[in-house]
Structures are given as structure tokens and as C-alpha cells.
Design a protein around this motif. Structure first.
Motif, short mmCIF file in Angstrom:
data_model
loop_
_atom_site.label_atom_id
_atom_site.label_comp_id
_atom_site.label_asym_id
_atom_site.label_seq_id
_atom_site.Cartn_x
_atom_site.Cartn_y
_atom_site.Cartn_z
N LYS A 118 9.26 33.93 74.63
CA LYS A 118 10.39 34.77 75.04
C LYS A 118 11.57 33.95 75.56
O LYS A 118 12.64 34.50 75.84
CB LYS A 118 9.95 35.75 76.13
CG LYS A 118 8.84 36.70 75.72
CD LYS A 118 9.34 37.85 74.89
CE LYS A 118 8.26 38.90 74.69
NZ LYS A 118 8.73 40.05 73.91
N GLY A 119 11.34 32.65 75.76
CA GLY A 119 12.39 31.80 76.32
C GLY A 119 12.71 32.13 77.76
O GLY A 119 13.83 31.89 78.25
N MET A 120 11.73 32.68 78.49
CA MET A 120 11.94 33.08 79.89
C MET A 120 11.67 31.90 80.81
O MET A 120 10.71 31.16 80.63
CB MET A 120 11.03 34.25 80.23
CG MET A 120 11.31 35.49 79.40
SD MET A 120 10.08 36.81 79.64
CE MET A 120 10.38 37.26 81.36
N SER A 121 12.51 31.72 81.81
CA SER A 121 12.35 30.59 82.72
C SER A 121 11.40 30.88 83.87
O SER A 121 10.88 29.96 84.50
CB SER A 121 13.72 30.18 83.30
OG SER A 121 14.25 31.24 84.09
N SER A 122 11.17 32.14 84.15
CA SER A 122 10.37 32.52 85.31
C SER A 122 8.97 32.99 84.91
O SER A 122 8.80 34.03 84.27
CB SER A 122 11.06 33.64 86.10
OG SER A 122 10.20 34.15 87.10
N ALA A 123 7.95 32.20 85.31
CA ALA A 123 6.57 32.60 85.07
C ALA A 123 6.22 33.85 85.88
O ALA A 123 5.41 34.67 85.45
CB ALA A 123 5.62 31.46 85.45
N THR A 124 6.83 33.98 87.04
CA THR A 124 6.61 35.16 87.87
C THR A 124 7.04 36.43 87.14
O THR A 124 6.34 37.44 87.13
CB THR A 124 7.40 35.05 89.19
OG1 THR A 124 6.97 33.87 89.88
CG2 THR A 124 7.18 36.26 90.08
N GLN A 125 8.21 36.37 86.49
CA GLN A 125 8.71 37.52 85.76
C GLN A 125 7.83 37.82 84.54
O GLN A 125 7.58 38.98 84.20
CB GLN A 125 10.16 37.29 85.32
CG GLN A 125 10.79 38.46 84.57
CD GLN A 125 10.80 39.74 85.39
OE1 GLN A 125 10.88 39.70 86.63
NE2 GLN A 125 10.68 40.89 84.74
N ILE A 126 7.34 36.76 83.88
CA ILE A 126 6.46 36.97 82.73
C ILE A 126 5.19 37.69 83.17
O ILE A 126 4.75 38.64 82.53
CB ILE A 126 6.10 35.62 82.08
CG1 ILE A 126 7.33 35.01 81.41
CG2 ILE A 126 4.98 35.80 81.05
CD1 ILE A 126 7.12 33.61 80.86
N ALA A 127 4.60 37.24 84.28
CA ALA A 127 3.39 37.88 84.79
C ALA A 127 3.66 39.35 85.12
O ALA A 127 2.84 40.23 84.82
CB ALA A 127 2.88 37.14 86.02
N GLN A 354 10.12 18.98 84.25
CA GLN A 354 10.48 19.34 82.93
C GLN A 354 11.47 20.42 83.07
O GLN A 354 12.12 20.98 82.22
CB GLN A 354 9.19 19.77 82.23
CG GLN A 354 8.71 21.12 82.76
CD GLN A 354 7.28 21.24 82.61
OE1 GLN A 354 6.63 20.25 82.66
NE2 GLN A 354 6.83 22.42 82.44
N LEU A 355 11.52 20.66 83.95
CA LEU A 355 11.84 22.06 83.96
C LEU A 355 12.46 22.43 85.30
O LEU A 355 12.25 21.76 86.29
CB LEU A 355 10.52 22.82 83.80
CG LEU A 355 9.68 22.39 82.58
CD1 LEU A 355 8.26 22.81 82.76
CD2 LEU A 355 10.24 22.99 81.32
N THR A 356 13.17 23.50 85.27
CA THR A 356 13.54 24.05 86.55
C THR A 356 12.30 24.72 87.09
O THR A 356 11.64 25.49 86.39
CB THR A 356 14.67 25.09 86.40
OG1 THR A 356 14.24 26.05 85.46
CG2 THR A 356 15.94 24.44 85.94
N LEU A 357 11.95 24.43 88.32
CA LEU A 357 10.69 24.93 88.87
C LEU A 357 10.85 26.38 89.31
O LEU A 357 10.75 26.71 90.49
CB LEU A 357 10.24 24.02 90.02
CG LEU A 357 10.04 22.55 89.62
CD1 LEU A 357 9.47 21.78 90.78
CD2 LEU A 357 9.18 22.42 88.40
N ASP A 358 11.12 27.22 88.36
CA ASP A 358 11.36 28.65 88.63
C ASP A 358 10.05 29.38 88.48
O ASP A 358 9.71 29.85 87.41
CB ASP A 358 12.41 29.17 87.64
CG ASP A 358 12.80 30.61 87.94
OD1 ASP A 358 12.30 31.16 88.93
OD2 ASP A 358 13.59 31.16 87.17
N PHE A 359 9.29 29.46 89.57
CA PHE A 359 8.03 30.17 89.53
C PHE A 359 8.23 31.62 89.96
O PHE A 359 7.34 32.41 89.80
CB PHE A 359 7.00 29.48 90.44
CG PHE A 359 6.33 28.32 89.77
CD1 PHE A 359 5.08 28.46 89.20
CD2 PHE A 359 6.96 27.09 89.67
CE1 PHE A 359 4.45 27.40 88.57
CE2 PHE A 359 6.34 26.03 89.05
CZ PHE A 359 5.09 26.18 88.49
#
Length: 359
Positions: A118-127, A354-359
Motif C-alpha cells: 500500500k506504500g503506507m509509512s505507518s505500521a500502526t495504521q496498517i494494523a 531505512q526508514l522514517t521510524l513511523d510506528f
């Protein structure tokens, strides 16, 4: 851990899965203490509703014990085909977000969403989205843990159960682990936790205070894993479509054992661990293997392969008893026992695992 190395891992766990399915499909069971399993004398609880858990009823508990704890307990026969169908439906939702899905059982899985579809940066939002989709399609709730490794994600998924989620970002990993009882750690069972307690290790902080050499001395090769998780480290990747080849459990004893009855008693928690997994997943096996490690660290195995799958816990117990009988008389004490099932019927169940640490 460098920023480039940080992963985004989600552990999704359905809430009281089997029992919740039964309460969903049978409205008269809603709000009641429900156990999925057999009520017979040798029956075992495969899953318990949250109402039943309030009475102390747990999965893998003998049905007679569960009824003593909760006389109003309602037993429901398992419907594994239904559970598998729902599990496949849920896994299809996961696949819309990432191909890196590691099924643990019908009701839980790890997802690596570091680079997601989905190209989403937030794993929290994916969950959060996945949990909402599961509810929308199945009317069942799921809990999630989000972190930078599998160990922490698994721990975190228990923190807001039922129907919640918890996030452990990289900067909070150590602080999250420190106050937890070692018995809460995935990979540390009741026997190992008790042995740690005897050594003065009660919390994550206590575990981190030990040297790797000390842990290897007392817990063998597992000591290396304990050393890492006490530091909130876990480099295991999410393994997509992992096919389980065996189901096993083992325990190291505080003192060497030499009596037949002591060995049987010491092996029983391992048998229960293995059978609890079988009940939870519907997986069965034809080969039972007994692992014996003696006081001098010599190790042997004894196996038996049947023409049919082992279908009952008492069958597994009987075979284990006969395998233990086969190592007598003992020439030396036993420090470790283990039991495993292989030649499993799980080829279809693995897919339907790697990444922005957007949890």
C-alpha cells in the motif's frame, strides 16, 4: 540498531478465535462461558471464551478441571473446517498489504510491512486497517502488536487484548522488556521460568543482568536466545509460507531425574504443549519422537511411526510412556526430556500459514 536496519513487524492474533466463532454463529452462547473441546473425562479445552477465562479456564486444560473451575461452562465441539475457512479469509486480507506473511497457526501470524503493497509509512495504521477489515468481513475481533522485531511484536499483541493494539518503537524496546516477568516472554515456558526464578531471575531486567556464558551454562543453546531477548533483540526474519515440519516441546530439569514416574511427570508439560498446538491448529502427526539428554549431555532419541495420525492426547501420552519405558534401565540421570510430532498433515494448513521510524 541503525535506522536502515529497522523493520516494521506486526503480530496479529485473533481474540479467543475458536470460541469467538462459536459465539458469533450461535447467538445463545454470547456472554456465556464457552469452551471449545470435549467434555469427556479425557477431554481437553482447545479454546476458551473470555467469559470462561474469568474463571481461570485456559486452553490445554483438562475438561474436568475446567468444569470444576466453572460449573456453568458450555462445551462446544470443534469445527476445524469452519475455522480454517475463516483463517483463509483473514489471510487474504493480510496479502493485500504484504507478501511477507508467516502463519503461526490458524489464528495468528507475523507480517513484515517494512515495504508494503500500500506504500503506507505507518505500521500502526496498517494494523488498525487490517483489524477493521477483519471485523467488517467476519464480525470477529483481532489484537495486534507492532514493533521492530518478532519477539516484541508478539509480546505487544497481548497488551491490549481483546480488540486492541500496542506499539513498541525502537527507542522503547529495552524499557518495555525490563519490568516484564520472564514467564511472559515468548519462548520461555512455565518450567524454564520456574528454573530462572530458582536462579534469582524474575524479570527482563534480571535476565539482562546475566552473562551469556551463565545462560548457556544453565539453559544450553537456548541461553543465547534468552541473552538476546533480554536486550530486546531478535533478528529472526518473517518467513513467508513457512511449512512446519514438526511440533515439539522440551524441558530441562532443575535436578537430574532417574525414576520412571518422575520422568513421566516431567514429560507431561511437554506433551500438553504439543497437544495444545495440535488442538489449536488442527494439525496432527504420525511420528512421535522422545528426546533424552543425560546428565553428561549425551543425547538420544527414540521414535515411533504409526499407520494413522495421532488423534487424541491420551494416544500421545501412551506412546510417550512406552518410549520412556524403552530407555530403562537408566545408566545415568536425565537432565532434559522432549517430545515432538512429525509426519504432519499440515501441507494445506501452511497456506491456509531505512526508514522514517513511523510506528
Amino acid at each position: 540498531m541503525s535506522e536502515a536496519a529497522v523493520r516494521k513487524i506486526i503480530h496479529l492474533d485473533m481474540d479467543a478465535f475458536y470460541a469467538s466463532v462459536e459465539q458469533r454463529d450461535h447467538p445463545e452462547l454470547r456472554g456465556k462461558p464457552v469452551a471449545v473441546g470435549g467434555a469427556r473425562e479425557r477431554g481437553v479445552v482447545a479454546a476458551a471464551s473470555y467469559e470462561a477465562r474469568q474463571y481461570g479456564v485456559r486452553s490445554a486444560m483438562a475438561s474436568t478441571t475446567a468444569l470444576r473451575k466453572c460449573p456453568e461452562l458450555v462445551f462446544v465441539k470443534p469445527r476445524f473446517e469452519v475455522y480454517k475457512d475463516i483463517s483463509r479469509q483473514i489471510r487474504a486480507i493480510f496479502a493485500e498489504y504484504t507478501p511477507l506473511i508467516e502463519p503461526v497457526s490458524l489464528d495468528e501470524a507475523y507480517l513484515d510491512v517494512t515495504h508494503n503493497l500500500k506504500g503506507m509509512s505507518s505500521a500502526t495504521q496498517i494494523a488498525r486497517e487490517i483489524r477493521a477489515r477483519i471485523w467488517e468481513q467476519t464480525q470477529l475481533t483481532a489484537s495486534a502488536g507492532v514493533s521492530y522485531n518478532k519477539f516484541l511484536a508478539k509480546l505487544a499483541s497481548d497488551f491490549r487484548k481483546p480488540n486492541g493494539q500496542y506499539v513498541v518503537p525502537p527507542e522503547r524496546g529495552l524499557a518495555f522488556v525490563e519490568p516484564l516477568a520472564v514467564g511472559q516472554f515468548h519462548g520461555i515456558g512455565p518450567v524454564t521460568a520456574a528454573r530462572m526464578n530458582q536462579l534469582g531471575i524474575f524479570t527482563g531486567a534480571d535476565l539482562r543482568a546475566q552473562t551469556e556464558a551463565f545462560l548457556l551454562q544453565h539453559f544450553g543453546k537456548s541461553g543465547r536466545y534468552y541473552f538476546a531477548i533480554a536486550r530486546a533483540q531478535d533478528e529472526r526474519p518473517v518467513e513467508a509460507d513457512r511449512l512446519r515440519k514438526s511440533i515439539g516441546s522440551e524441558t530441562t530439569f532443575a535436578q537430574d531425574l532417574s525414576e520412571f514416574t518422575d520422568l513421566l511427570e516431567g514429560l507431561q508439560p511437554c506433551v500438553e504443549d504439543v497437544w495444545e498446538y495440535c488442538q489449536r491448529t488442527g494439525i496432527r502427526g504420525r511420528t512421535v519422537t522422545l528426546k533424552v539428554k543425560y546428565a553428561d549431555f549425551q543425547q538420544i532419541t527414540r521414535s515411533r511411526t504409526g499407520t494413522a495420525l495421532v488423534q487424541r492426547q491420551h494416544e500421545l501420552e501412551r506412546i510417550c510412556r512406552e518410549l520412556v519405558e524403552g530407555v530403562f534401565p537408566l545408566a545415568k540421570g536425565v537432565r532434559l526430556l522432549g517430545v515432538s510430532l512429525s509426519n504432519l498433515n499440515n501441507a494445506e494448513k501452511s497456506a491456509g500459514q531505512q526508514l522514517t521510524l513511523d510506528f
